[in-house]
Design a protein around this motif. Sequence first.
Motif, mmCIF file in Angstrom:
data_model
loop_
_atom_site.group_PDB
_atom_site.id
_atom_site.type_symbol
_atom_site.label_atom_id
_atom_site.label_comp_id
_atom_site.label_asym_id
_atom_site.label_seq_id
_atom_site.Cartn_x
_atom_site.Cartn_y
_atom_site.Cartn_z
ATOM 1 N N SER A 77 0.914 -1.239 -0.008
ATOM 2 C CA SER A 77 0.076 0.049 -0.195
ATOM 3 C C SER A 77 1.029 1.198 0.042
ATOM 4 O O SER A 77 0.455 2.290 -0.858
ATOM 5 C CB SER A 77 -0.847 0.195 1.259
ATOM 6 N N THR A 78 1.963 1.302 0.901
ATOM 7 C CA THR A 78 2.650 2.728 0.898
ATOM 8 C C THR A 78 3.342 2.889 -0.527
ATOM 9 O O THR A 78 3.518 3.860 -0.933
ATOM 10 C CB THR A 78 3.815 2.070 2.010
ATOM 11 N N LEU A 79 4.049 1.626 -1.295
ATOM 12 C CA LEU A 79 4.672 2.007 -2.307
ATOM 13 C C LEU A 79 3.762 2.193 -3.459
ATOM 14 O O LEU A 79 3.970 3.053 -4.283
ATOM 15 C CB LEU A 79 5.194 0.668 -3.017
ATOM 16 N N LEU A 80 2.271 1.651 -3.326
ATOM 17 C CA LEU A 80 1.414 2.108 -4.347
ATOM 18 C C LEU A 80 1.179 3.557 -4.287
ATOM 19 O O LEU A 80 0.849 4.298 -5.176
ATOM 20 C CB LEU A 80 0.051 0.943 -4.329
ATOM 21 N N ILE A 81 1.070 4.079 -2.934
ATOM 22 C CA ILE A 81 0.456 5.408 -2.814
ATOM 23 C C ILE A 81 1.505 6.385 -2.955
ATOM 24 O O ILE A 81 1.310 7.622 -3.730
ATOM 25 C CB ILE A 81 -0.066 5.978 -1.383
ATOM 26 N N ILE A 82 2.943 6.037 -3.065
ATOM 27 C CA ILE A 82 4.027 7.039 -3.386
ATOM 28 C C ILE A 82 3.938 7.034 -4.600
ATOM 29 O O ILE A 82 4.101 8.171 -5.182
ATOM 30 C CB ILE A 82 5.450 6.146 -2.785
ATOM 31 N N VAL A 83 3.757 5.999 -5.403
ATOM 32 C CA VAL A 83 3.703 5.933 -6.848
ATOM 33 C C VAL A 83 2.584 6.950 -7.562
ATOM 34 O O VAL A 83 2.788 7.970 -8.352
ATOM 35 C CB VAL A 83 3.703 4.824 -7.834
ATOM 36 N N ALA A 84 1.261 6.748 -6.840
ATOM 37 C CA ALA A 84 0.150 7.319 -7.161
ATOM 38 C C ALA A 84 0.192 8.833 -6.807
ATOM 39 O O ALA A 84 -0.231 9.610 -7.870
ATOM 40 C CB ALA A 84 -0.975 6.974 -6.509
ATOM 41 N N SER A 85 0.812 9.152 -5.710
ATOM 42 C CA SER A 85 0.769 10.593 -5.156
ATOM 43 C C SER A 85 1.623 11.305 -6.314
ATOM 44 O O SER A 85 1.422 12.526 -6.665
ATOM 45 C CB SER A 85 1.206 10.755 -3.873
ATOM 46 N N PHE A 86 2.695 10.810 -6.888
ATOM 47 C CA PHE A 86 3.691 11.428 -7.680
ATOM 48 C C PHE A 86 2.912 11.817 -9.073
ATOM 49 O O PHE A 86 3.028 12.953 -9.484
ATOM 50 C CB PHE A 86 4.999 10.581 -8.225
ATOM 51 N N PHE A 87 1.820 11.006 -9.364
ATOM 52 C CA PHE A 87 1.350 11.161 -10.707
ATOM 53 C C PHE A 87 0.139 12.263 -10.338
ATOM 54 O O PHE A 87 -0.270 13.184 -11.384
ATOM 55 C CB PHE A 87 0.532 10.025 -11.394
ATOM 56 N N VAL A 88 -0.551 12.292 -9.206
ATOM 57 C CA VAL A 88 -1.503 13.205 -8.847
ATOM 58 C C VAL A 88 -0.752 14.540 -8.853
ATOM 59 O O VAL A 88 -1.426 15.572 -9.321
ATOM 60 C CB VAL A 88 -2.160 12.676 -7.492
ATOM 61 N N MET A 89 0.341 14.762 -8.212
ATOM 62 C CA MET A 89 1.151 15.967 -8.040
ATOM 63 C C MET A 89 1.394 16.386 -9.722
ATOM 64 O O MET A 89 1.142 17.657 -9.708
ATOM 65 C CB MET A 89 2.140 15.885 -7.089
ATOM 66 N N ARG A 90 1.846 15.740 -10.510
ATOM 67 C CA ARG A 90 2.056 16.129 -11.939
ATOM 68 C C ARG A 90 0.836 16.469 -12.597
ATOM 69 O O ARG A 90 0.934 17.659 -13.257
ATOM 70 C CB ARG A 90 2.839 15.067 -12.520
ATOM 71 N N PHE A 91 -0.074 15.790 -12.325
ATOM 72 C CA PHE A 91 -1.535 15.850 -13.042
ATOM 73 C C PHE A 91 -2.097 17.230 -12.695
ATOM 74 O O PHE A 91 -2.515 17.973 -13.535
ATOM 75 C CB PHE A 91 -2.303 14.691 -12.854
ATOM 76 N N LEU A 92 -1.826 17.507 -11.360
ATOM 77 C CA LEU A 92 -2.685 18.690 -11.189
ATOM 78 C C LEU A 92 -1.500 20.054 -11.217
ATOM 79 O O LEU A 92 -2.097 21.037 -11.040
ATOM 80 C CB LEU A 92 -3.020 18.915 -9.543
ATOM 81 N N GLU A 93 -0.350 19.924 -11.811
ATOM 82 C CA GLU A 93 0.482 21.026 -12.226
ATOM 83 C C GLU A 93 0.701 22.069 -10.888
ATOM 84 O O GLU A 93 0.683 23.080 -11.210
ATOM 85 C CB GLU A 93 -0.071 21.620 -13.405
ATOM 86 N N ILE A 94 0.982 21.494 -9.870
ATOM 87 C CA ILE A 94 1.363 22.150 -8.712
ATOM 88 C C ILE A 94 2.717 22.571 -8.684
ATOM 89 O O ILE A 94 3.584 21.821 -8.838
ATOM 90 C CB ILE A 94 0.947 21.483 -7.409
ATOM 91 N N PRO A 95 3.121 23.840 -8.435
ATOM 92 C CA PRO A 95 4.465 24.188 -8.490
ATOM 93 C C PRO A 95 5.181 23.472 -7.587
ATOM 94 O O PRO A 95 4.596 23.016 -6.257
ATOM 95 C CB PRO A 95 4.453 25.703 -8.237
#
Length: 145
Positions: A88-106
Amino acid sequence: VGDNVGDVAGMGADLYESYCGSILATAALGAAAFIDNPAVQLNAVIAPMVIAGIGTILSIAGVYFVRTKEGASQRDLLDALGRGLNASTLLIIVASFFVMRFLEIPNAIGIWGSIVVGLLTGVVIGKATEYYTSQGHKPTMDIAH
């Protein structure tokens, strides 16, 4: 029995309140950090909610990594739970990376780094707590002896 039910329900309510409080606090920080840019501000406010939602789904997915054989020992059970937690930890690490990139947060990578540090810190605290309180480890055995 009623007292135990109340204690468990109270603990669950306290955990839920802490979880929701953390999400709302992070959303407030996102709003404050990007007050000068409303488009980014909205994304920063919803990012913790999106990550928490995905995290809930990935926690459910982590349950499927918890497998043991019939008659498993205490060690086998703890190892199985550890596999679920690690997955679960590894999956959320990967998923949160893509969420941050998708939302284009500086500074998405820096913010993602803080997410990773928080997750890993939680895992370390959990493992340390398990080591010092579990009957299968030396500190508790020494006290029992």
